[in-house]
Design a protein around this motif. Structure first.
Motif, short mmCIF file in Angstrom:
data_model
loop_
_atom_site.label_atom_id
_atom_site.label_comp_id
_atom_site.label_asym_id
_atom_site.label_seq_id
_atom_site.Cartn_x
_atom_site.Cartn_y
_atom_site.Cartn_z
N LEU A 148 0.85 -1.19 0.00
CA LEU A 148 0.00 0.00 0.00
C LEU A 148 0.89 1.23 0.00
N ILE A 149 0.67 2.13 -0.96
CA ILE A 149 1.42 3.39 -0.98
C ILE A 149 0.86 4.31 0.10
N ASP B 83 -4.96 -8.74 3.94
CA ASP B 83 -6.41 -8.70 3.67
C ASP B 83 -6.96 -7.28 3.84
N GLY B 84 -6.15 -6.30 3.42
CA GLY B 84 -6.56 -4.90 3.47
C GLY B 84 -6.27 -4.19 4.77
N LYS C 240 2.95 -1.48 17.93
CA LYS C 240 1.63 -1.09 17.42
C LYS C 240 1.64 0.10 16.46
N ALA C 241 2.81 0.50 15.99
CA ALA C 241 2.87 1.53 14.95
C ALA C 241 2.57 0.88 13.60
N VAL C 242 2.00 1.65 12.69
CA VAL C 242 1.77 1.14 11.34
C VAL C 242 3.14 1.00 10.66
N LEU C 243 3.40 -0.18 10.14
CA LEU C 243 4.68 -0.44 9.51
C LEU C 243 4.76 0.27 8.16
N HIS C 244 5.86 0.98 7.94
CA HIS C 244 6.10 1.61 6.65
C HIS C 244 7.58 1.54 6.35
N VAL C 245 7.91 1.51 5.06
CA VAL C 245 9.31 1.50 4.63
C VAL C 245 9.45 2.48 3.47
N ILE D 285 11.85 -3.11 -0.62
CA ILE D 285 11.80 -3.71 0.71
C ILE D 285 10.38 -4.13 1.04
N ALA D 286 9.41 -3.30 0.69
CA ALA D 286 8.01 -3.68 0.92
C ALA D 286 7.68 -4.99 0.19
#
Length: 240
Positions: A16-17, A27-28, A36-41, A46-47
């Motif tokens: 997800l961008i 599953d969305g 509990k942070a939203v994972l982002h890279v 890497i994603a």
């Protein structure tokens, strides 16, 4: 990752961008870190690796098979909130770099250290304006302040994701210079790994292989190679 549910609960993993780069959804639903942070890279590459790790899980989740997820979690949960402390800890290796402590004898080991380590020190002096000087023995002798300061500034300039990978490159090898050489892809990563193991390899050649030590070395090598690949993929530009 110990807080994660032990059983697989999703059917599909996707990229997800996001405003912070790229996230991963199951599953969305966005993947969250252990804190509990939203994972982002910052890198789609890497994603993609993280998605592959989730897709590869069977009925039960095995965190040991998810190195890209672990490193990304560490960057978000740990490094981002204590960046200066982590950078200082790694920068301190510059004043006691593995490459600077040489054997007095035997001649064969001395020559091997010189052959494998001198080009790395020369590269650091040339590319980073940081001349670290070798010395004989294991007693600590401070390096030139200007050289150590130049290296420290470069460590602090790394992003949290770079620093998460850099941590393993430096801590496993015992060398700040090897860490930077891996980041810059100055030499093939297998050569840099071999450079970090000169003394251990010599001992093994003299006294034979120790099964437990060999197994531990293989685990360290896998982590070192992963950190190098994570660092490399941070700079890979892919289309959205």
């Amino acid at each position: 990752m110990s807080e994660w549910a032990p059983k697989r609960f999703w059917k599909s993993a996707d990229i997800l961008i996001t405003d912070h780069g790229f996230g991963v959804v199951l599953d969305g639903r966005p993947v969250r870190t252990p804190a509990k942070a939203v994972l982002h890279v910052p890198s789609r590459s890497i994603a993609e690796r993280i998605v592959q790790e989730f897709d590869a899980q069977n009925e039960r989740i095995d965190p040991r098979t998810m190195p890209f997820t672990r490193t990304a979690n560490a960057a978000v949960d740990k490094v981002a909130v204590q960046h200066a402390d982590v950078a200082d800890m790694l920068a301190d290796y510059g004043d006691s770099d593995l490459l600077c402590y040489r054997a007095e004898a035997p001649d064969e080991l001395v020559a091997r250290q010189n052959d494998m380590w001198d080009p790395l020190l020369d590269w650091a002096a040339r590319q980073m304006n940081a001349r670290l000087e070798p010395r004989v023995g294991v007693m600590h002798a401070p390096q030139d302040t200007a050289a150590v300061t130049a290296l420290r500034k470069r460590v602090h300039a790394l992003t949290e994701f770079e620093l998460a990978a850099f941590h393993d490159l430096v801590a496993i090898s015992g060398s700040l210079v090897i860490g930077f050489a891996a980041k810059a892809q100055f030499k093939p990563i297998e050569e840099l790994w071999a450079a970090s193991r000169v003394d251990e390899t010599w001992q093994q050649e003299q006294w034979g292989e120790d099964e437990e030590a060999t197994e531990m070395a293989e685990h360290k090598k896998a982590a070192f190679l992963h950190a190098s690949e994570f660092m490399r993929l941070l700079s890979v530009q892919t289309s959205d």
